[in-house]
Design an enzyme around this catalytic site. Sequence first.
Site, PDB file in Angstrom:
ATOM      1  N   THR A 136       8.073 -21.690 -59.239  1.00 34.26           N
ATOM      2  CA  THR A 136       7.818 -22.885 -60.049  1.00 34.26           C
ATOM      3  C   THR A 136       8.372 -24.136 -59.375  1.00 34.26           C
ATOM      4  O   THR A 136       9.325 -24.068 -58.595  1.00 34.26           O
ATOM      5  CB  THR A 136       8.496 -22.702 -61.432  1.00 34.26           C
ATOM      6  OG1 THR A 136       8.607 -23.967 -62.060  1.00 34.26           O
ATOM      7  CG2 THR A 136       9.915 -22.153 -61.309  1.00 34.26           C
ATOM      8  N   ASP A 137       7.802 -25.287 -59.728  1.00 36.67           N
ATOM      9  CA  ASP A 137       8.342 -26.561 -59.220  1.00 36.67           C
ATOM     10  C   ASP A 137       9.692 -26.885 -59.854  1.00 36.67           C
ATOM     11  O   ASP A 137      10.406 -27.776 -59.385  1.00 36.67           O
ATOM     12  CB  ASP A 137       7.346 -27.712 -59.453  1.00 36.67           C
ATOM     13  CG  ASP A 137       6.995 -27.939 -60.915  1.00 36.67           C
ATOM     14  OD1 ASP A 137       7.443 -27.168 -61.795  1.00 36.67           O
ATOM     15  OD2 ASP A 137       6.267 -28.921 -61.197  1.00 36.67           O
ATOM     16  N   LYS A 167      14.902 -18.578 -61.053  1.00 32.90           N
ATOM     17  CA  LYS A 167      13.732 -18.617 -60.151  1.00 32.90           C
ATOM     18  C   LYS A 167      14.168 -19.077 -58.761  1.00 32.90           C
ATOM     19  O   LYS A 167      13.693 -18.559 -57.748  1.00 32.90           O
ATOM     20  CB  LYS A 167      12.636 -19.539 -60.705  1.00 32.90           C
ATOM     21  CG  LYS A 167      11.930 -19.040 -61.938  1.00 32.90           C
ATOM     22  CD  LYS A 167      11.183 -17.719 -61.766  1.00 32.90           C
ATOM     23  CE  LYS A 167       9.942 -17.813 -60.921  1.00 32.90           C
ATOM     24  NZ  LYS A 167       9.166 -16.548 -60.922  1.00 32.90           N
TER      25      LYS A 167
HETATM   26  P1  NAD Z   1       4.578 -15.088 -69.028  1.00 36.25           P
HETATM   27  O1  NAD Z   1       5.902 -15.148 -69.701  1.00 36.25           O
HETATM   28  O2  NAD Z   1       3.348 -15.443 -69.788  1.00 36.25           O
HETATM   29  O3  NAD Z   1       4.334 -13.609 -68.447  1.00 36.25           O
HETATM   30  C1  NAD Z   1       5.339 -12.881 -67.804  1.00 36.25           C
HETATM   31  C2  NAD Z   1       4.878 -11.435 -67.715  1.00 36.25           C
HETATM   32  O4  NAD Z   1       5.904 -10.682 -67.030  1.00 36.25           O
HETATM   33  C3  NAD Z   1       4.666 -10.763 -69.064  1.00 36.25           C
HETATM   34  O5  NAD Z   1       3.474  -9.997 -69.055  1.00 36.25           O
HETATM   35  C4  NAD Z   1       5.890  -9.844 -69.217  1.00 36.25           C
HETATM   36  O6  NAD Z   1       5.634  -8.691 -70.015  1.00 36.25           O
HETATM   37  C5  NAD Z   1       6.167  -9.495 -67.765  1.00 36.25           C
HETATM   38  N1  NAD Z   1       7.561  -9.122 -67.548  1.00 36.25           N
HETATM   39  C6  NAD Z   1       8.669  -9.780 -67.961  1.00 36.25           C
HETATM   40  N2  NAD Z   1       9.769  -9.104 -67.588  1.00 36.25           N
HETATM   41  C7  NAD Z   1       9.355  -8.003 -66.892  1.00 36.25           C
HETATM   42  C8  NAD Z   1      10.015  -6.924 -66.248  1.00 36.25           C
HETATM   43  N3  NAD Z   1      11.357  -6.846 -66.247  1.00 36.25           N
HETATM   44  N4  NAD Z   1       9.274  -5.986 -65.633  1.00 36.25           N
HETATM   45  C9  NAD Z   1       7.911  -6.049 -65.648  1.00 36.25           C
HETATM   46  N5  NAD Z   1       7.231  -7.041 -66.263  1.00 36.25           N
HETATM   47  C10 NAD Z   1       7.944  -8.006 -66.882  1.00 36.25           C
HETATM   48  O7  NAD Z   1       4.734 -15.985 -67.721  1.00 36.25           O
HETATM   49  P2  NAD Z   1       3.655 -16.878 -66.959  1.00 36.25           P
HETATM   50  O8  NAD Z   1       3.625 -18.217 -67.564  1.00 36.25           O
HETATM   51  O9  NAD Z   1       2.405 -16.103 -66.817  1.00 36.25           O
HETATM   52  O10 NAD Z   1       4.372 -17.011 -65.537  1.00 36.25           O
HETATM   53  C11 NAD Z   1       4.130 -16.058 -64.509  1.00 36.25           C
HETATM   54  C12 NAD Z   1       4.930 -16.446 -63.280  1.00 36.25           C
HETATM   55  O11 NAD Z   1       4.561 -17.757 -62.859  1.00 36.25           O
HETATM   56  C13 NAD Z   1       6.442 -16.492 -63.516  1.00 36.25           C
HETATM   57  O12 NAD Z   1       7.077 -15.961 -62.379  1.00 36.25           O
HETATM   58  C14 NAD Z   1       6.735 -17.979 -63.682  1.00 36.25           C
HETATM   59  O13 NAD Z   1       8.050 -18.271 -63.248  1.00 36.25           O
HETATM   60  C15 NAD Z   1       5.703 -18.594 -62.759  1.00 36.25           C
HETATM   61  N6  NAD Z   1       5.253 -19.957 -63.100  1.00 36.25           N
HETATM   62  C16 NAD Z   1       4.820 -20.243 -64.365  1.00 36.25           C
HETATM   63  C17 NAD Z   1       4.345 -21.535 -64.646  1.00 36.25           C
HETATM   64  C18 NAD Z   1       3.790 -21.882 -66.004  1.00 36.25           C
HETATM   65  O14 NAD Z   1       3.461 -23.053 -66.245  1.00 36.25           O
HETATM   66  N7  NAD Z   1       3.627 -20.951 -66.916  1.00 36.25           N
HETATM   67  C19 NAD Z   1       4.353 -22.516 -63.647  1.00 36.25           C
HETATM   68  C20 NAD Z   1       4.807 -22.179 -62.367  1.00 36.25           C
HETATM   69  C21 NAD Z   1       5.251 -20.886 -62.105  1.00 36.25           C
END
Ligand code: NAD
Length: 361
Positions: A136-137, A167
């Site tokens: 993430t940013d 992160k």
């Molecule tokens: P989310 O919370 O919607 O989904 C996370 C998923 O990971 C879920 O399906 C959850 O069940 C699974 N999970 C959590 N803990 C786990 C574990 N211990 N073992 C296996 N699975 C596990 O998150 P998202 O918004 O889809 O984000 C996904 C990735 O992208 C993350 O790494 C986040 O840091 C990164 N990210 C998100 C955004 C955003 O705007 N949402 C922006 C930049 C980066």
Amino acid sequence: MRTYLVTGGAGFIGSNYIHYMFDKYGDSIRIINVDKLTYAGNLENLKDIENRDNYTFVKADICDKEAIEKIFAENDIDRVVHFAAESHVDRSIRNPEIFVKTNVLGTAVMLNAAKAAWENPDGTFKEDKRFLHVSTDEVYGSLPDDESAFFYETTPIDPHSPYSSSKAGSDMLVKAYIDTYHFPANITNCSNNYGPYQFPEKLIPLIINNALAGKKLPVYGDGKNVRDWLYVMDHAKGIDMVQENGRLGERYNIGGHNEKQNIEIINIIIETLQELLPDSDPRKKNVSKDLITYVEDRKGHDRRYAIAPDKIKEELGWYPETMFKDGIRLTIKWYLENMEWMENVTSGDYQKYYEAMYSGR
Ligand code: NAD
Ligand code: TYD
């Protein structure tokens, strides 16, 4: 056939990415989705693809070393796309520990398992194996309101929340594997995503859901914090481009130059809902700017995020295809057409879907 191991594929971005990949590559790839199914993981997001022969779901925790090693032992994995994480800043402020566990320790388990599976006896790595760490940013900290300031790949890491710190920790581990072992990995740092299947604890789906129900719309602080919004499918495209053509060992920022204050986002959602809902829909009378309620600010609230996506544009030709005005309409329409999804998610009923679908498998 190339095999992908996707972690966190039942979450918001992971499930959109899996849809993107099957739309793009069809039967020429295989995807194994490993997810613990926390409150944020929902297999209903993948209902339409779950019976494909080239898709497998494994319920496992990325911190479970044995379970992850078993997947590598039983499958010749070519690509790891690592999404699994605890992802919500407010939750991290209340309970940091699980963020450290999943985001830092879980990433270490994934890196170790991939390294063990891919390493040759002489310390080099098998051909054409790649690990992509989705970050993430927020690891870069916070920018001032000055509109000429952006996050570059060279911006020092300076996280503030327990989420962004965990992160940043996981990014550093990936970097250590790259620097120490020449492990074949990339890191992507993306701005705020929006689109279908986002859990309604995050700003955009929370506002849509509350507005339709006539509930208060909580605005933290003065509402002028800025986020740089990117349509989730543009993120999925960027991840695929980095994994296929990015220079190994490099970090790429992904963001769409779409900065908006939170209060602007809330106003756009209300106006779009009023426009999209027919007069006959009883929810229309609920949707009003009078619901906007300023509440106590988030602790340590980062002021502004803004990505400079120059590197991914210049090196890989990536650009965001979806204009915000189109993406937000698509997103709001999706939520209006999928109210059952929203109800299942908010009531916790989606947990029953897993039991019904996967009991006895
Ligand atoms: P989310 O919370 O919607 O989904 C996370 C998923 O990971 C879920 O399906 C959850 O069940 C699974 N999970 C959590 N803990 C786990 C574990 N211990 N073992 C296996 N699975 C596990 O998150 P998202 O918004 O889809 O984000 C996904 C990735 O992208 C993350 O790494 C986040 O840091 C990164 N990210 C998100 C955004 C955003 O705007 N949402 C922006 C930049 C980066
Ligand atoms: P969020 O969607 O939680 O993403 P992040 O904190 O990872 O950027 O929040 C986006 C912005 O919206 C952030 O500045 C906090 C703010 N916000 C509110 O004002 N009210 C809310 O109810 C929520 C969830 C967020």
